[in-house]
Design a protein around this motif. Sequence first.
Motif, mmCIF file in Angstrom:
data_model
loop_
_atom_site.group_PDB
_atom_site.id
_atom_site.type_symbol
_atom_site.label_atom_id
_atom_site.label_comp_id
_atom_site.label_asym_id
_atom_site.label_seq_id
_atom_site.Cartn_x
_atom_site.Cartn_y
_atom_site.Cartn_z
ATOM 1 N N VAL A 1 8.303 6.299 0.059
ATOM 2 C CA VAL A 1 7.273 6.804 -0.851
ATOM 3 C C VAL A 1 7.308 8.335 -0.812
ATOM 4 O O VAL A 1 7.167 8.943 0.237
ATOM 5 N N SER B 1 5.932 12.094 -2.130
ATOM 6 C CA SER B 1 4.771 12.790 -2.715
ATOM 7 C C SER B 1 5.114 14.266 -2.840
ATOM 8 O O SER B 1 5.329 14.940 -1.834
ATOM 9 N N LYS C 1 6.293 15.184 0.862
ATOM 10 C CA LYS C 1 5.914 14.308 1.966
ATOM 11 C C LYS C 1 6.616 12.967 1.772
ATOM 12 O O LYS C 1 6.631 12.419 0.656
ATOM 13 N N THR D 1 -1.559 10.693 -3.399
ATOM 14 C CA THR D 1 -1.277 12.120 -3.403
ATOM 15 C C THR D 1 -2.402 12.783 -4.178
ATOM 16 O O THR D 1 -2.359 12.902 -5.387
ATOM 17 N N ARG E 1 9.955 0.444 1.069
ATOM 18 C CA ARG E 1 10.659 1.510 0.351
ATOM 19 C C ARG E 1 10.115 2.886 0.733
ATOM 20 O O ARG E 1 9.033 3.003 1.302
ATOM 21 N N PHE F 1 0.072 6.775 7.098
ATOM 22 C CA PHE F 1 1.221 5.907 6.828
ATOM 23 C C PHE F 1 2.346 6.306 7.788
ATOM 24 O O PHE F 1 2.392 7.453 8.246
ATOM 25 N N GLU G 1 6.453 2.793 2.628
ATOM 26 C CA GLU G 1 5.535 1.864 1.953
ATOM 27 C C GLU G 1 4.960 0.933 3.025
ATOM 28 O O GLU G 1 5.677 0.568 3.965
ATOM 29 N N ALA G 2 3.694 0.585 2.909
ATOM 30 C CA ALA G 2 3.089 -0.302 3.913
ATOM 31 C C ALA G 2 2.782 -1.657 3.279
ATOM 32 O O ALA G 2 2.447 -1.729 2.092
ATOM 33 N N ILE H 1 6.777 15.793 6.510
ATOM 34 C CA ILE H 1 6.763 16.835 5.465
ATOM 35 C C ILE H 1 8.052 17.661 5.505
ATOM 36 O O ILE H 1 8.516 18.087 6.568
ATOM 37 N N VAL I 1 6.907 9.064 3.262
ATOM 38 C CA VAL I 1 6.380 8.030 4.167
ATOM 39 C C VAL I 1 6.972 6.676 3.780
ATOM 40 O O VAL I 1 7.646 6.545 2.760
ATOM 41 N N GLN J 1 0.862 -1.191 0.000
ATOM 42 C CA GLN J 1 0.000 0.000 0.000
ATOM 43 C C GLN J 1 0.898 1.240 0.000
ATOM 44 O O GLN J 1 1.935 1.250 0.670
ATOM 45 N N ILE J 2 0.455 2.239 -0.720
ATOM 46 C CA ILE J 2 1.189 3.512 -0.676
ATOM 47 C C ILE J 2 0.180 4.633 -0.442
ATOM 48 O O ILE J 2 -1.005 4.475 -0.720
ATOM 49 N N ASN J 3 0.688 5.743 0.045
ATOM 50 C CA ASN J 3 -0.231 6.852 0.277
ATOM 51 C C ASN J 3 -0.578 7.512 -1.047
ATOM 52 O O ASN J 3 0.228 7.587 -1.967
#
Lengths: 786, 297
Positions: free
Chosen positions: B35, B37, B49, A694, B33, B64, B53-54, B91, B51, A690-692
Motif C-alpha cells: 500500500v 501513500s 509511505k 492517507t 499487497r 499497519f 495491506e492488512a 517512510i 505499508v 484494510q488499508i492505511n
Amino acid sequence: MKKTLFFFILGCYSLTLSAQNFTISGYISDTASGEKLIGANVYSKESMKGVVTNNYGFYSFTVNKSTINLSYSFVGYKTQKKILNLTKDTLINISLSSNNELNEVIVMENKLESELKSPQMSVMELPLKELKTLPVLFGETDVLRTLQLMPGVHTGGEGTSGLYVRGGGPDQNLILLDGIQIYNVYHLFGFFSVFNTDAIKNIKLIKGGFPAEYGGRLSSILDIRMKEGNTKKLKGSISLGLIAASFMLEGPIKNENTSFIISARRTYIDILSRPFIKNIADDAVVGYYFYDLTGKINHKFSDKSRLYLSTYIGKDSYTNKCDEEQISASSKISIHSENFLGWANYTAAMRWNYIFGSKLFSNTSITYSNYKYQTGMDNNKTETIGDSIYENNYSYLYNSGIEDISGKIDFEYIPSPNYTLKFGAKYINHTFRPGVSVEKNMSNQVDIPPLDTVYGNNNIYANELAAYIGNTINIGKYISANMGLRISDFYVNGKWYYAFEPRVSIRVLVGSKLSLKASYSVMNQYIHLLTNTSSNMPTDLWLPVTDKVKPQNSVQYAIGSVYNINKQMSVSIETYYKTMDNLIEYAEGSSFYTGFTNWEDMIETGKGWSYGAELFVKKQFGKTTGWLGYTWSKTERQFENINFGEPFPYKYDRRNDLNIAVTHKLKDNIDISATWVYGTGNAFTMPHSQINSTNFYSYRLGYVPSSPLFNFENRNSYRMPSNHRLDFGVNFYKQKKRGKRIWSMGIYNVYNRKNAFYLEYDSFNQQMVAVSIFPILPYVNYKFEF
Amino acid sequence: MKIINYILTLVIVLLVVTCTKPYTIKFDDIEKRIVVSSFFNSDSLMMIKVVEEASLSDNIKSDFKTIDSALAIIYANNTIIDTAKYTNNGIYYSNFIPNENIIYKINIKKRGFSDATAEDKIPELIKIDTLIRLNNNDEYYNYRIKISFHDPASINNYYLFSVFWLAHYEDMTWWSEANYRTNDPSIGDWLDNSFQVPIFNDELFNGMKYELAFDLHVEDRESSFERGYCYVNLYSISKNMYLYLRSYNQQTPRFGDHLLEDFQQGLMNPIPIYTNVEGGLGIFAGCAVSQDSVLFE
C-alpha cells in the motif's frame, strides 16, 4: 414499416379464408361449479386441428365442413365428444364433469400436446393441485414461494417470497390479479404473499417470448386469475393454520346467471403472541397482523355478454404502544407513546366480456389500484405539578404510495383454428406519492409554540398508454408463429417517452414428440422501484421515469425445445440471453436512510445482462406428479460510477438452482409431498482488507496517520454459503357428512439446514458470520370444504 | 386448541434457538499487497509511505505493518532518475524536489510482494488572486473570508483548500487547523472536520474567475492560538488525488469501528477506496499549492 405490417396482417388473414365456413363458439365450464375453464381443448380429429379456451373460458372454432366431430377436454375432467351438423355459426357452451379417477389418457395427451405445439415459450403454469399439497413454511400455501421452485425464478432470501426472474429485479415483474396490477404483493416483510389460494383459478408466469398484450415490465408477467364463483350451489371452505385462518364462500345469487365469491384471511400472530409479550413488558403492547379480502361478483346478461366486479383489500399493521408513569413527591408525569407501521393494497375492477358474432371476443375493463405505506408515532405527555397540569402532544406521520386508475380494451379475433388476431389498448393514470411527512406538536405551555407542518415530496402525476397487435398463425403442419408489436408511451412532468416493442415467437415441430422454439421480445418499463434491501420492504418506493432517470428497457432472445417423453412426462430445455438498460441502483454511500429529498441524486443509472439455461422435467399425471427444475445462469450489472465502471455480479446472481417437487397419492385419502431445493448463495459485498488512510492535512503536516480504511474490491465479489433444504408434507382427506375435511401437516427444513438469511459481524472474534432464521419447523393446518 | 398452543410454543422455541451463527467467512486468507501513500508537490521532497495491506482479522491498534528497505525506483517521464531513500517507519524520501508537468512514476519492489507501480504528475498551479476578510453576523463563526482565483479553461481542474493558524508557544511553532464552515456550491455544505477534506472540481466554473467564501472562527482572546496569521491554502490537485480523496471522504465520516455492522444491516452501499497503484493499493498523486494569509491582531 406500416405498409409491411398491413400486408403481413392481410396475408395472414387471407390464409385463413375459405368459401364455406361455419364457426362454433362458446364457453367451456365446470359442470359442478359453473367455473369457466382456462386452457381447455377443443379438437377435431378429422382435421387434426384444435383451439384452446382463452383466459375467460371462451373458444371459437371455424371449420369448412357442415359435419364435424369435436372433442372437448380439460385436465382432470371427462372428455366430451359432440357430432355437429352445421348450417350456420353456432354457439355451444360446454360443461365438463370432473374425473377423479385420473385415467383419462387422451386428456393428458392433449395437455402435453398443446404445450408442445404452442408457439409460446418460457411459460410456467402452476398447477393448483401441487400448490395446495406441497409443503410450505408454517403451512401457508403461497403462490410466489411455489413459483420459486420453477426454473428461471430465484428467491431473494431464505423463506422470502420475492421473485427474481432471469436476472431481473423484484420491480421487473408485472403481477396481475384478475388483470389489476398489485404493487406490493408481500405480507410480513416478504415472508408471505398476498394471494389467498382458495380464491385462485389459474396461475401463469411468463418469463420470455412475451405476447404483445403484455407489457410494462422487463422480466416477467405473473397473471393470476380469480375464480368467478359457483353458479350452481353454495360452496365454501374454512382453514385454520399455525399463524392464520381463512375462509372462502361462493355461490349463485338468485339464479345461475349471477354468482359471487368471497374469501378472507387473517393472521392471529398478535392474539397468540400477546401473553408472551405481556410477560416481557407489562407496559408495552406490541401487535402485528395482516389480512386480505377478495371478492367477486359476475353476472351473465346473455350468452354473449358478462359483467364482472372484483376487489382485493390487503393490509399489514404493526403497532407498539407504551404507557409510563413517573411519580415523585412534587410531580406526576404520564407518558403514552405509540408507534405504528402499516401498508395496504386496495384494488377494484369492473370487467365486461362481449362476443361480437362468433369470432370476435372482447374484454373491456376499468381498474383501480392503490398501494399505501404509512408510519408514524404519537407521544402524549401530561405533567402534574401541584394544581398545574402541563400537556404536550406530539405526532408524526409519514405517507407514501402509488395509485393507478386504468382502462383497457382487448379484442381476440379467431377466424380459423390456424389464425388468431389479438389487439387492444390500455391507459393508466398514475399518481406517485414519494413521501410526505406531517408533524404536529400541541401544548398548553405558552413557551412551547404550536407546530403543524407538512413537508416532503409533491405527488407526481403520469399517464401511460399502450396499444398492441399480435397474431398467432399456423403455417402448414409444422410451423406456428406468434408475432406482435406493442407501442407504449409515458408522459410525466412535461416529458414524453415512447417505445416500439416487437415480439416474435416461433415453433417448429420435429416429429410428433419434439418441437423447437425461439423467441425475441423487447420490453419497456416506465417506473422504477427504489430499494436497497434484500427483503421486500414496504418502504420500497415506486417512482416514475424523469428527465434524468430514463425508462428501463430489455431485449431478450430465447431458444428451446419441448420433448414429450411419454403420455405423462415432458422435458423442456431453454436458453436465453437478456440485456437491460437504464437500471437504477443506489450510488456508492447512499441509501434509503440518507433521505428522499433529492432521490435522483442518490442513484446511478447503468445496464445489466443475464444469460442462462433452464431444464424443466415434469410429470403432470398419474399417482406421482411433480417436477424437476434446474437453472444455470449468470447475471451482471455495470454502472459508470459504481465499482469504478467495471461489471459486477448482480446481487441475486446464482449460478446453480435446482428444485425438485414431488407429490404422491398413497391412498385415495392420503397424499404425501416433498420439495428439495438447492441454490448457489447470493452475491454480496464486504471489505476485502484494510488499508492505511492517507489523510491529506496530516500528511502535509509531516505525519501519516494509520487509521484503517476498508478496502472493498469488486462489488458483490463474495458469496453467501449455498443453501439447500428438504420440506415434507402429508395431507389426510376424509369425506364427512357435510363436506370434506383435510388435515395437512409437515416439516419445513427437515434436516435442519441452517441456511444463511443475512450476515452479521462478530466483533468479538472479528469475523463475519451468516445467520439462519428458519430451522426445522413443523406445521399443521386444518381445512374443511363444504 | 391445546395442540395448537403446544405447536406454537415449539415454533417460538425453535425460532429462538435458531439465532445461531453456523458459517464463518475467513478473512485472513488474502495475498497481501503493497500500500503506497504519497501526495507529492513542488515545494518539498517526495515522501512515500509504504505499508502492508492488512486482512480484516488483523487488529490494527498502532500502525499497519510497514515495509522497510524496499527498492523504490522513481522515474521521470519514463526515465529512471532516483531511488528513494528509506528512513524509518515505512517512510521513503526522494533525493529531489518534483516539478510541475513531469510524469513521475514509482516502482516499489520487495521480496514476497508483487511490484507496485503508480504514476502521476503535479498539475498546473492555480494562484489565489485575492483574499478578503469581512465581519460575519455569527456568534461563533465571526469572520468571513473570500478568496478568488481564475480557473483555466479547456482542462478539468480539481481543487482542495485548507485553513491553518501558525501557532506559537515559547520557542515552538506549529500548524493548527482552523475552525471554519462553508456552503460553497462546488463543495456543498461542509463543516470543518479533521477527518474530511474539502475537495471540489470546476464543473460549475470552468474557465471562469471563481470566488470561494467560508466562515471562520477567530478566538477573542489575544493569547489564543487561533489568532495571528491565518493561512489559506488552495491546492490544485490531480484527478487521481481528487478521486482518492472523494472516496476517502465518503468512507471516513460514516465508517469507523462499526463499518461492518452498518454495512451488513443494509444501511450503506459499499464505498470502494480509489487507487492508482497497479499491483498494489493506495495513492501516488501530485498537487501544487498556492498560499495567502490574513492577520488577526
